[in-house]
Structures are given as structure tokens and as C-alpha cells.
Motif scaffolding. Structure first.
Motif, mmCIF file in Angstrom:
data_model
loop_
_atom_site.group_PDB
_atom_site.id
_atom_site.type_symbol
_atom_site.label_atom_id
_atom_site.label_comp_id
_atom_site.label_asym_id
_atom_site.label_seq_id
_atom_site.Cartn_x
_atom_site.Cartn_y
_atom_site.Cartn_z
ATOM 1 N N THR A 11 0.939 -1.235 0.047
ATOM 2 C CA THR A 11 0.087 0.126 0.034
ATOM 3 C C THR A 11 1.067 1.349 -0.097
ATOM 4 N N PHE A 12 0.326 2.373 -0.446
ATOM 5 C CA PHE A 12 1.111 3.597 -0.578
ATOM 6 C C PHE A 12 -0.335 4.713 -0.435
ATOM 7 N N LYS A 13 0.491 5.987 -0.367
ATOM 8 C CA LYS A 13 -0.352 7.180 -0.180
ATOM 9 C C LYS A 13 -0.478 7.770 -1.759
ATOM 10 N N MET A 14 -1.584 7.822 -2.321
ATOM 11 C CA MET A 14 -1.801 8.308 -3.668
ATOM 12 C C MET A 14 -2.413 9.569 -3.464
ATOM 13 N N TYR A 15 -1.816 10.579 -4.406
ATOM 14 C CA TYR A 15 -2.189 12.186 -4.456
ATOM 15 C C TYR A 15 -2.937 12.482 -5.525
ATOM 16 N N LYS A 16 -4.155 13.144 -5.269
ATOM 17 C CA LYS A 16 -5.064 13.557 -6.331
ATOM 18 C C LYS A 16 -5.613 14.977 -5.897
ATOM 19 N N PHE A 17 -5.861 15.580 -6.842
ATOM 20 C CA PHE A 17 -6.620 17.022 -6.683
ATOM 21 C C PHE A 17 -7.774 16.706 -6.219
ATOM 22 N N ARG A 18 -8.474 17.205 -4.983
ATOM 23 C CA ARG A 18 -9.822 17.017 -4.494
ATOM 24 C C ARG A 18 -10.873 17.712 -5.730
ATOM 25 N N SER A 19 -11.947 16.604 -6.049
ATOM 26 C CA SER A 19 -12.742 16.977 -7.016
ATOM 27 C C SER A 19 -14.384 16.922 -6.322
ATOM 28 N N MET A 20 -14.337 16.440 -5.324
ATOM 29 C CA MET A 20 -15.799 16.218 -4.536
ATOM 30 C C MET A 20 -15.884 16.983 -3.469
ATOM 31 N N ARG A 21 -17.037 17.181 -2.848
ATOM 32 C CA ARG A 21 -17.225 17.787 -1.529
ATOM 33 C C ARG A 21 -17.001 16.701 -0.512
ATOM 34 N N ILE A 22 -16.441 17.173 0.619
ATOM 35 C CA ILE A 22 -15.877 16.343 1.631
ATOM 36 C C ILE A 22 -17.168 15.437 2.198
ATOM 37 N N CYS A 23 -16.731 14.166 2.343
ATOM 38 C CA CYS A 23 -17.806 13.307 2.861
ATOM 39 C C CYS A 23 -16.927 12.502 4.095
ATOM 40 N N ASP A 24 -17.659 12.144 5.029
ATOM 41 C CA ASP A 24 -17.136 11.599 6.119
ATOM 42 C C ASP A 24 -17.077 10.105 6.010
ATOM 43 N N ASP A 25 -17.921 9.638 5.130
ATOM 44 C CA ASP A 25 -18.066 8.175 5.064
ATOM 45 C C ASP A 25 -16.874 7.807 4.043
ATOM 46 N N GLN A 26 -16.060 6.762 4.421
ATOM 47 C CA GLN A 26 -14.840 6.449 3.585
ATOM 48 C C GLN A 26 -15.036 4.946 3.050
ATOM 49 N N THR A 27 -16.149 4.609 2.974
ATOM 50 C CA THR A 27 -16.432 3.160 2.519
ATOM 51 C C THR A 27 -15.992 3.179 1.161
ATOM 52 N N PRO A 28 -15.248 2.378 0.511
ATOM 53 C CA PRO A 28 -14.803 2.027 -0.850
ATOM 54 C C PRO A 28 -16.188 2.060 -1.582
ATOM 55 N N ARG A 29 -16.256 2.754 -2.825
ATOM 56 C CA ARG A 29 -17.318 2.645 -3.794
ATOM 57 C C ARG A 29 -16.787 3.073 -5.125
#
Length: 426
Positions: free
Chosen positions: A286-304
Motif C-alpha cells: 500500500t501507498f498514499k496516492m495524491y489527487k486534486f480534490r474534485s468532490m465535496r468532503i464526505c465523512d463516509d470512507q467506505t470504498p465505492r
């Protein structure tokens, strides 16, 4: 007895006029003469041996562009989409643009009329080659219609005819397609042996479908195929060196754009400009991948899947997703060695655990580094369900199996088209 590779050029044309017309060496010599002599006529109004260093420099440039195009085209036509005119034009236009940059950077003398008339003649030569290919260079195969069926492909350069009996009659073919796992009668086996002994290629149905679709069928995979999913260590070292060189050259150029994008993202909606998420990379690390945020913040981190969060995409986010600008911070991941410029897209750990249970051999896509762009992205777009993920893995396996400089180059060309058209934007 069977081969995995499709022939590049038709072998059925054995008559003298066909061999002369379709001989690649003769064709390229004729094309080169057409470009060099034609550009002289545009410059001087005639063919002349008059010495002009600027004209000589321009004609050397034209010759290098044409020869580079000839070499690259021959390598790329082995892959799905490599024969199409848009990608042929992309190669020529890229070489033309590169030559102009080199001439201007090194301050070489050149003749504008010679160079630009030569560019136009290269395009004309390509168009003529394309027309000849459509009529004479299409590949014609005889298919023994038992076992696995062959789906319909949009490739106009390939003609498939099902045989009703073990006899080619008077028709000339470039190969025979047969399902090697299907039990055939002795009559068909004698037919295959007879034509194979004359040098006519016999191609396994599985390999034929793979070559035209750009996918490795998961339904046909077995443990004996796994040896082909271990790419050359030598090329992976070369690939890493190219990743570093390109990243070092590009990072200073994109940094100002990244700063502006980060400010715009922060101004539009609350939250950090950067989105950091754990992904699975090479060797399942595993590693930390960087992206520019394109969505509003959401507390639910469930993969979808991405399409389930469409309602959260911001206005700026929709634009940067379509243009793939949200991926720019991943050049940092490339620089640190967690990613490559080209490779399978990295998935979230939760998705990986799920897909490993549902998709056979899924972990083999982690034998190479994940990439900013990849074969699955330019051929399919983004996966939105388990079934499309399965298809994505089939594309990823094709990439790993055929990993090479030439396939990477084709992916770069297709990525440019993807960015310009928005194909697969989510």
C-alpha cells in the motif's frame, strides 16, 4: 503448431505485381522520394542538385521524420488500434512538432517552404498508404467454426470467413484460426497439418481474440499461463529511468498550474485542495496516492465506485476530471517510485480484497507498478461495477503480458486522444 502472433502484413499476395505493390521497402523508398523530390519542386519549381544548406537541413529533417514514422508504425500495428489513421497521423504530427522544437532550440538553419511542403507531402503519403492498406493489406483468415466462437470486431483490416468443410478451395488466406482445446475430426486435423506444413500460420482462437480485443480472457486463463505475466526486468529498469527523467522535466512546468488549481479548488468548496488516499501498488504494497480534490468532503470512507458519488462532484471537479487534471499530483508518486507514468490504475485496499474474491488471478495485476494512465483507461474508461472491473483486469493482463516500449508509446498517443475527447471521464 500454432502461433500467438498475427501476421503484420498479408502473406497471401504472392503474384509479382502484388509483391511489388505491397513490398514495404519499395513502398517506403517511393514515399521518401515523393516527399524529398516534391518538396524540392515546391521550393525551386523543379528538381535540382543546387546546394542550399537550409534546404539540405530541411530535407534531412523530413527524411528522419518519415523514417521514424515508418519504424514506429511497424511496431504499433501489432496492437489493437495501431493500424488506424488517427494514430498514424498522431505519430507524424508528434514527430513534426518535435522536429520544429529541436530546430528552434538548436537554431538550425532551415527552409520554411521545403519543411512545411514536406510536412504536407508526408500526410499525403500516409493517406495513400492508408488507402492501399484498406484494399490490399487487409488480413484474411479462414476460421474452423468449432469450439469458441469469435465475436464481431470493428477492425476493418481483418476479414474472417468460416469454413464449411476442410478445404480452402481457390481462396487465398493469411492464416487459419482454430480452437486448440476443441476435439476435431481426423479430416480437420489432416487439413490443419497440410497447410501448416506449407508455412500458412495456424492461430489459436484464444490468441486471435486477444490480439484484436486487447484483452486476456479470464475465462480461458489457467495456471500455466502465469509465466507470461512476469515482464522483462530489463525493460522495467529502463521504464523506471524514463519515469524519473520525464517527471523531473515535467514537474517544474506543471507546478505553477498546480498552485493555481489548488487555489481555485480551495475557493470553490471547503476542504483541502489535495485528496490523499491509500491504494495498493506493486507486490500488493500500500501507498498514499495524491489527487486534486474534485468532490465535496464526505465523512463516509467506505470504498465505492466513482459513479456512486456523482452528486458530490463540484463544478471545478467536473472540469478537472474530464481533462484528467486531477491526476497531476500523481507525478509526485511517480517520482517517489510508488507509481509509473503508465500501468494499471491502483485500487483501494477494500476493493482489492473484494475483487480478489470475485475475479480469478486478480493479484497478478500487481506484478507491475500502477500508473497515471494505462491500457484499460484508454481502451475502456473507468470501471463502475464488478463486471466492468473484470473487463478492466482483462485489459490490464494484456498490458502486463505485452509490456514494451511500443505499447507504452501507443498508450501515450491514446491518452492524448482521451484527454482531448473526455473519453471515460467520470
Amino acid at each position: 503448431m500454432t502461433t500467438e502472433k498475427l501476421p503484420i502484413n498479408p502473406a497471401r499476395h504472392t503474384r509479382l505485381h502484388e509483391r511489388l505493390l505491397l513490398n514495404p521497402v519499395i513502398g517506403h523508398v517511393a514515399g521518401l522520394l515523393f516527399i524529398l523530390l516534391g518538396s524540392q519542386i515546391f521550393t525551386f519549381g523543379k528538381i535540382t542538385l543546387e546546394y542550399d544548406p537550409n534546404v539540405i537541413n530541411s530535407q534531412i529533417t523530413l527524411a528522419l521524420i518519415y523514417l521514424g514514422y515508418a519504424l514506429l508504425s511497424r511496431k504499433l500495428i501489432r496492437f489493437p488500434g495501431g493500424r488506424s489513421i488517427p494514430y498514424s497521423l498522431s505519430i507524424s504530427l508528434s514527430l513534426m512538432g518535435l522536429s520544429i522544437l529541436v530546430i528552434l532550440a538548436l537554431r538550425f538553419g532551415y527552409s520554411r517552404s521545403t519543411l512545411f511542403s514536406g510536412f504536407a507531402l508526408i500526410i499525403i503519403a500516409q493517406a495513400a498508404n492508408f488507402l492501399i492498406s484498406r484494399h490490399y493489406r487487409n488480413l484474411k483468415f479462414a476460421w474452423i467454426p468449432y469450439g469458441e466462437s469469435i465475436p464481431t470486431f470493428n477492425d476493418t483490416n481483418v476479414v474472417i470467413r468460416a469454413l464449411e468443410k476442410p478445404d480452402l478451395e481457390t481462396t487465398r488466406y493469411d492464416g487459419i484460426i482454430v480452437d486448440v482445446d476443441q476435439e476435431l475430426s481426423n479430416e480437420w486435423l489432416r487439413f490443419i497439418a497440410k497447410h501448416s506444413s506449407t508455412g500458412l500460420p495456424v492461430i489459436a482462437t484464444k490468441s486471435f481474440i486477444e490480439a484484436l480485443s486487447g484483452k486476456v480472457s479470464l475465462n480461458k486463463l489457467n495456471i500455466h499461463d502465469m509465466d507470461s505475466f512476469h515482464p522483462s526486468q530489463g525493460y522495467q529498469l529502463v521504464k523506471r529511468a524514463m519515469d524519473l527523467l520525464i517527471t523531473i522535466l515535467i514537474l517544474p512546468l506543471i507546478t505553477p498550474a498546480c498552485i493555481i488549481l489548488a487555489l481555485v479548488i480551495r475557493l470553490e468548496s471547503k476542504g483541502p485542495a489535495m485528496f490523499i488516499q491509500e491504494r495498493v501498488g506493486q507486490k500488493n504494497k500500500t501507498f498514499k496516492m495524491y489527487k486534486f480534490r474534485s468532490m465535496r468532503i464526505c465523512d463516509d470512507q467506505t470504498p465505492r465506485f466513482a459513479d456512486m458519488d456523482q452528486h458530490r462532484i463540484t463544478r471545478v471537479g467536473a472540469i478537472i476530471r474530464k481533462l484528467r487534471l486531477d491526476e497531476l499530483p500523481q507525478f509526485i508518486n511517480v517520482f517517489t517510485g510508488h507509481m509509473s507514468l503508465i500501468g494499471p490504475r491502483p485500487e483501494q485496499p477494500g476493493f482489492v480484497e473484494k475483487f480478489e474474491e470475485e475475479v480469478p488471478f486478480y493479484s497478478y495485476r500487481h506484478t507491475v507498478k500502477p500508473g497515471i494512465t494505462g491500457w484499460a483507461q484508454v481502451m475502456q474508461g473507468y470501471a463502475t461495477c464488478t463486471e466492468s472491473t473484470r473487463e478492466k483486469v482483462e485489459h490490464d493482463f494484456y498490458y502486463i503480458k505485452h509490456l514494451s516500449l511500443w505499447l507504452d508509446l501507443l498508450i501515450i498517443i491514446k491518452t492524448i486522444r482521451t484527454v482531448l475527447t473526455g473519453f471515460g471521464a467520470r
